[in-house]
Design a protein around this motif. Structure first.
Motif, short mmCIF file in Angstrom:
data_model
loop_
_atom_site.label_atom_id
_atom_site.label_comp_id
_atom_site.label_asym_id
_atom_site.label_seq_id
_atom_site.Cartn_x
_atom_site.Cartn_y
_atom_site.Cartn_z
N LEU A 1 -12.75 -14.41 -10.62
CA LEU A 1 -12.37 -13.73 -12.06
C LEU A 1 -11.60 -12.54 -11.52
O LEU A 1 -11.95 -11.86 -10.80
CB LEU A 1 -13.74 -13.42 -12.69
CG LEU A 1 -13.67 -12.50 -13.96
CD1 LEU A 1 -13.53 -13.46 -15.13
CD2 LEU A 1 -14.96 -11.51 -14.18
N GLN B 1 -18.38 -15.34 -7.63
CA GLN B 1 -19.79 -15.54 -8.01
C GLN B 1 -21.03 -15.50 -7.07
O GLN B 1 -20.36 -16.14 -5.93
CB GLN B 1 -19.75 -16.71 -8.99
CG GLN B 1 -20.96 -16.98 -9.47
CD GLN B 1 -20.75 -18.42 -10.46
OE1 GLN B 1 -20.33 -18.02 -11.89
NE2 GLN B 1 -20.82 -19.53 -9.95
N SER C 1 -17.58 -16.20 -15.62
CA SER C 1 -17.03 -16.77 -17.03
C SER C 1 -16.44 -15.60 -17.67
O SER C 1 -17.16 -14.45 -17.74
CB SER C 1 -18.23 -17.35 -17.70
OG SER C 1 -18.22 -17.29 -19.00
N THR C 2 -15.25 -15.53 -18.35
CA THR C 2 -14.84 -14.41 -19.03
C THR C 2 -15.44 -14.10 -20.35
O THR C 2 -15.87 -12.99 -20.57
CB THR C 2 -13.36 -14.55 -19.64
OG1 THR C 2 -13.01 -16.02 -20.31
CG2 THR C 2 -12.60 -14.77 -18.12
N SER C 3 -16.02 -15.29 -20.69
CA SER C 3 -16.98 -14.98 -21.98
C SER C 3 -18.39 -14.07 -21.77
O SER C 3 -18.68 -13.25 -22.51
CB SER C 3 -17.39 -16.43 -22.78
OG SER C 3 -17.92 -17.10 -21.89
N ASP C 4 -18.85 -14.51 -20.46
CA ASP C 4 -20.00 -13.69 -20.27
C ASP C 4 -19.72 -12.53 -19.65
O ASP C 4 -20.38 -11.54 -19.84
CB ASP C 4 -20.66 -14.43 -18.98
CG ASP C 4 -21.49 -15.62 -19.47
OD1 ASP C 4 -21.82 -15.67 -20.26
OD2 ASP C 4 -21.77 -16.46 -18.39
N TRP C 5 -18.73 -12.30 -19.18
CA TRP C 5 -18.05 -10.82 -18.86
C TRP C 5 -17.70 -10.03 -19.80
O TRP C 5 -18.14 -8.60 -19.99
CB TRP C 5 -17.06 -10.85 -17.62
CG TRP C 5 -17.75 -11.14 -16.32
CD1 TRP C 5 -17.93 -12.15 -15.59
CD2 TRP C 5 -18.43 -10.09 -15.63
NE1 TRP C 5 -18.60 -11.97 -14.51
CE2 TRP C 5 -18.99 -10.80 -14.25
CE3 TRP C 5 -18.76 -8.56 -15.64
CZ2 TRP C 5 -19.77 -9.82 -13.39
CZ3 TRP C 5 -19.15 -7.90 -14.72
CH2 TRP C 5 -19.75 -8.69 -13.58
N ASN D 1 -9.50 -16.26 -14.91
CA ASN D 1 -9.90 -16.88 -13.73
C ASN D 1 -8.84 -17.49 -13.17
O ASN D 1 -7.86 -18.03 -13.76
CB ASN D 1 -11.15 -17.96 -13.95
CG ASN D 1 -12.62 -17.61 -14.57
OD1 ASN D 1 -12.81 -16.47 -14.21
ND2 ASN D 1 -13.17 -18.31 -15.68
N ARG E 1 -22.39 -14.97 -14.66
CA ARG E 1 -21.54 -16.30 -14.16
C ARG E 1 -19.96 -15.93 -14.11
O ARG E 1 -19.84 -14.91 -14.39
CB ARG E 1 -21.90 -17.20 -15.13
CG ARG E 1 -23.25 -17.92 -14.70
CD ARG E 1 -23.27 -19.10 -16.13
NE ARG E 1 -24.62 -19.42 -16.10
CZ ARG E 1 -24.95 -20.66 -15.60
NH1 ARG E 1 -23.99 -21.35 -14.87
NH2 ARG E 1 -26.19 -21.21 -15.62
#
Length: 93
Positions: A55, A78, A30-34, A49, A28
């Motif tokens: 991103l 995305q 999302s910085t937390s996912d990356w 973002n 996704r």
């Protein structure tokens, strides 16, 4: 492409056991996912973002990056129902 749904939320489990939310089979926006996927030295690189849902990953020395057209950054758009994600590398000039 995998379908998108929030219920149940699609996920994959990374080799280290970390669970990653996915969107059409890709990470996704999302910085937390990356941060779960990439091992980035936060002293040297930043991730954020932009206002137009992109991103960006960039050298910390650039300060804050607000545009996906700036030099010396990597961008991630995305995946959608009709397209794969778009990854762009803007060269350092």
């Amino acid at each position: 492409k995998l379908s998108f749904s929030n219920d149940p939320k699609p996920t994959i489990t990374l080799p280290d056991g970390t669970v990653l939310d996915i969107h059409y089979g890709y990470p996704r926006l999302s910085t937390s996912d990356w941060n779960k996927v990439l091992d980035i030295d936060s002293n040297n690189f930043r991730m954020s973002n932009t206002a137009n849902a992109v991103l960006v990953i960039y050298p910390a020395e650039l300060g804050l990056v607000f545009s996906d057209t700036q030099d010396c950054i990597v961008t991630y758009r995305q995946a959608t129902a009709t397209s794969k994600p778009i990854i762009t590398v803007n060269p350092c000039v």
